[in-house]
Design an enzyme around this catalytic site. Structure first.
Site, PDB file in Angstrom:
ATOM      1  CB  SER A   1       3.915  -6.861 -36.186  1.00 16.15           C
ATOM      2  OG  SER A   1       5.142  -6.753 -36.668  1.00 16.15           O
TER       3      SER A   1
ATOM      4  CD  GLU B   1       0.514 -14.039 -41.435  1.00 22.58           C
ATOM      5  OE1 GLU B   1       1.509 -13.065 -40.959  1.00 22.58           O
ATOM      6  OE2 GLU B   1      -0.313 -14.617 -40.585  1.00 22.58           O
TER       7      GLU B   1
HETATM    8  P1  NAD Z   1      11.436   0.597 -37.340  1.00 20.84           P
HETATM    9  O1  NAD Z   1      11.282   1.090 -36.115  1.00 20.84           O
HETATM   10  O2  NAD Z   1      12.722  -0.231 -37.722  1.00 20.84           O
HETATM   11  O3  NAD Z   1      11.261   1.510 -38.504  1.00 20.84           O
HETATM   12  C1  NAD Z   1      10.291   2.225 -38.585  1.00 20.84           C
HETATM   13  C2  NAD Z   1      10.707   3.424 -39.658  1.00 20.84           C
HETATM   14  O4  NAD Z   1       9.409   4.303 -39.841  1.00 20.84           O
HETATM   15  C3  NAD Z   1      11.604   4.433 -38.947  1.00 20.84           C
HETATM   16  O5  NAD Z   1      13.083   4.522 -39.703  1.00 20.84           O
HETATM   17  C4  NAD Z   1      11.124   5.643 -38.838  1.00 20.84           C
HETATM   18  O6  NAD Z   1      11.829   6.639 -38.959  1.00 20.84           O
HETATM   19  C5  NAD Z   1      10.060   5.379 -39.804  1.00 20.84           C
HETATM   20  N1  NAD Z   1       8.763   6.383 -39.607  1.00 20.84           N
HETATM   21  C6  NAD Z   1       8.110   6.740 -38.486  1.00 20.84           C
HETATM   22  N2  NAD Z   1       7.085   7.611 -38.673  1.00 20.84           N
HETATM   23  C7  NAD Z   1       7.204   7.797 -39.822  1.00 20.84           C
HETATM   24  C8  NAD Z   1       6.479   8.805 -40.670  1.00 20.84           C
HETATM   25  N3  NAD Z   1       5.396   9.466 -40.117  1.00 20.84           N
HETATM   26  N4  NAD Z   1       6.849   8.968 -42.072  1.00 20.84           N
HETATM   27  C9  NAD Z   1       7.929   8.251 -42.567  1.00 20.84           C
HETATM   28  N5  NAD Z   1       8.531   7.482 -41.901  1.00 20.84           N
HETATM   29  C10 NAD Z   1       8.374   7.282 -40.381  1.00 20.84           C
HETATM   30  O7  NAD Z   1      10.357  -0.519 -37.548  1.00 20.84           O
HETATM   31  P2  NAD Z   1      10.383  -1.901 -38.357  1.00 20.84           P
HETATM   32  O8  NAD Z   1      10.745  -2.996 -37.727  1.00 20.84           O
HETATM   33  O9  NAD Z   1      10.972  -1.763 -39.958  1.00 20.84           O
HETATM   34  O10 NAD Z   1       8.668  -2.201 -38.587  1.00 20.84           O
HETATM   35  C11 NAD Z   1       7.991  -1.363 -39.647  1.00 20.84           C
HETATM   36  C12 NAD Z   1       6.597  -2.382 -39.539  1.00 20.84           C
HETATM   37  O11 NAD Z   1       6.830  -3.440 -40.213  1.00 20.84           O
HETATM   38  C13 NAD Z   1       6.067  -2.159 -38.311  1.00 20.84           C
HETATM   39  O12 NAD Z   1       4.539  -1.975 -38.614  1.00 20.84           O
HETATM   40  C14 NAD Z   1       6.341  -3.732 -37.855  1.00 20.84           C
HETATM   41  O13 NAD Z   1       5.182  -4.072 -37.010  1.00 20.84           O
HETATM   42  C15 NAD Z   1       6.126  -4.196 -39.202  1.00 20.84           C
HETATM   43  N6  NAD Z   1       6.992  -5.461 -39.451  1.00 20.84           N
HETATM   44  C16 NAD Z   1       8.248  -5.539 -38.398  1.00 20.84           C
HETATM   45  C17 NAD Z   1       9.071  -6.803 -38.496  1.00 20.84           C
HETATM   46  C18 NAD Z   1      10.338  -6.910 -37.871  1.00 20.84           C
HETATM   47  O14 NAD Z   1      10.636  -8.211 -37.794  1.00 20.84           O
HETATM   48  N7  NAD Z   1      10.943  -6.035 -37.201  1.00 20.84           N
HETATM   49  C19 NAD Z   1       8.546  -7.899 -39.446  1.00 20.84           C
HETATM   50  C20 NAD Z   1       7.279  -7.822 -40.154  1.00 20.84           C
HETATM   51  C21 NAD Z   1       6.635  -6.664 -39.848  1.00 20.84           C
END
Ligand code: NAD
Length: 287
Positions: free
Chosen positions: A124, A157
Site C-alpha cells: 500500500s 498502479e
Molecule cells: P492481509 O493481512 O489480509 O493478508 C496478509 C497475509 O500475509 C496473511 O494471510 C498472512 O498470514 C500472510 N503472511 C504474513 N507473514 C507472512 C510470511 N512471512 N510468509 C507468508 N505469508 C505471510 O493483508 P492484505 O490486505 O492482503 O495486504 C497484503 C499487502 O497488500 C499489504 O502490503 C497491503 O498493504 C497491500 N494492499 C492491500 C490492499 C487492501 O485493500 N487490503 C490493497 C492493495 C494493496
C-alpha cells in the site's frame, strides 16, 4: 479472445485479502500459480474465497469460456513452503504491510527464485526502492498496487523503483494486460499516488467519528451522495482492513515525518479491540 499468457509459472506470496484475488486473477487465465502463506487457516480460507470469486465472476460476466471454479483451483498449489517458488517466472508478494515482515521475505525469495524472476510488491505504501534494496536484482523489482477487490477493478498502479529497468516495466505491462489489467505507471515515493491521497481521507473520516461530528453512515453518505464517490471513506477502510490502514498510515508517517499522516487514535483502538473491518466481521460497520 484475451491476450495470450506469456509465461507459465507465477508465484503469489500472502493469501490474505489481496493475495487470494491476485492468485485467482492469474489462475483463471491459465497460469500455474503457487500460492504461499505461513498460515494454514489463511490458505484454507483462500480456497473457499477463490471458489466464490470465480463463481460470482462467471455469473456476473456470463462468460461461457471462463474456467470453472474447479479448473481455477486446479491451477493453484496452496502451500506454506516458500521453496516451491523455485520455478516462478514472475512473483507477486502480498504479505502484510509491515516492513519487518517484508524484509524477511525478500532475501529468501532472492535465493530461491531464478535470477530472471521479476518480483512485484503489492504494497500500500512501502517504498519500492527500499524493498528492492533487500535483493540482488533491484532492476527486476517493481510495485504493482492491485486494487481491492482484485476481480472487480481492472486498473492497477504500477510503481517504478529507483533502479527498476525499462525491460521490467515493459514485461510487467504485458503480464498485466494478459490478465485484463491496465497499468498506470508512476514513480516511487511512499504511498505512491492512490494511498497518499486516500489514506488522508480515511484517517480524517475516523477523526470525524472520534470527534462525534457524525455517524459512519452520515460520513459515507456525504461523500457518496454529495461528492459522487462510489464508496465512502469508512466503508473503504473496512474493506481494506483497519489493521492494514493503520500499518499504512504508520509507514506514511515514518516516511515523510509529516504530522498530517499521524494515525487517528480511534483507528488504532479499534484494531487493538479486534475490529478490523470486513475481515473480522466488524469495523465501522457490522458484517
Ligand atoms: P492481509 O493481512 O489480509 O493478508 C496478509 C497475509 O500475509 C496473511 O494471510 C498472512 O498470514 C500472510 N503472511 C504474513 N507473514 C507472512 C510470511 N512471512 N510468509 C507468508 N505469508 C505471510 O493483508 P492484505 O490486505 O492482503 O495486504 C497484503 C499487502 O497488500 C499489504 O502490503 C497491503 O498493504 C497491500 N494492499 C492491500 C490492499 C487492501 O485493500 N487490503 C490493497 C492493495 C494493496
Amino acid at each position: 479472445m484475451g491476450v495470450e499468457i506469456i509465461m507459465k509459472n507465477v508465484g503469489v506470496i500472502g493469501a490474505g485479502t489481496m493475495g487470494r484475488g491476485v492468485a485467482e486473477a492469474f489462475a483463471t487465465k491459465g497460469y500455474q500459480v503457487v500460492l504461499v502463506d505461513c498460515s494454514e487457516k489463511a490458505l484454507d480460507e483462500a480456497k473457499v474465497d477463490i471458489r466464490n470469486i470465480t463463481r460470482f465472476k462467471i455469473l456476473r460476466t456470463k462468460d461461457v469460456n471462463a474456467l470453472k471454479p474447479d479448473e481455477v483451483l486446479e491451477n493453484i498449489v496452496f502451500t506454506q513452503e516458500l521453496g516451491l517458488l523455485k520455478n516462478a517466472e514472475f512473483l507477486v508478494e502480498n504479505v502484510c504491510e509491515k516492513w519487518e515482515v517484508k524484509a524477511e521475505i525478500y532475501p529468501q525469495i532472492d535465493e530461491i527464485c531464478p535470477k530472471d524472476t521479476i518480483f512485484a510488491a503489492n504494497t500500500s505504501c512501502i517504498s519500492i526502492t527500499k524493498i528492492a534494496s533487500l535483493t540482488r536484482r533491484e532492476d527486476k523489482v517493481i510495485g504493482i498496487h492491485f486494487m481491492n477487490p482484485v476481480e472487480y477493478i481492472n486498473s492497477v498502479e504500477v510503481i517504478k523503483g529507483y533502479k527498476t529497468s525499462e525491460d521490467t516495466q515493459e514485461s510487467v505491462q504485458k503480464i498485466l494486460e494478459s490478465i485484463g489489467k491496465e497499468a498506470i505507471v508512476i514513480n516511487d515515493y511512499p504511498g505512491f499516488v492512490s494511498n497518499r491521497i486516500s489514506h488522508l481521507m480515511m484517517n480524517e473520516a475516523a477523526f470525524i467519528i472520534q470527534d462525534g461530528v457524525a455517524r459512519p453512515e452520515e460520513v459515507d453518505d456525504i461523500m457518496k451522495k454529495c461528492y459522487g464517490h462510489t464508496m465512502g471513506p469508512l466503508e473503504t477502510a473496512d474493506l481494506i482492513g483497519l489493521d492494514t490502514v493503520v500499518d499504512s498510515l504508520d509507514v506514511l508517517y515514518d516516511s515523510f515525518k509529516d504530522s498530517k499522516f499521524r494515525c487517528c487514535p480511534l483507528l488504532r483502538k479499534m484494531v487493538d479491540a479486534g475490529l478490523k473491518g470486513r475481515k473480522s466481521g466488524e469495523g465501522f460497520y457490522k458484517y
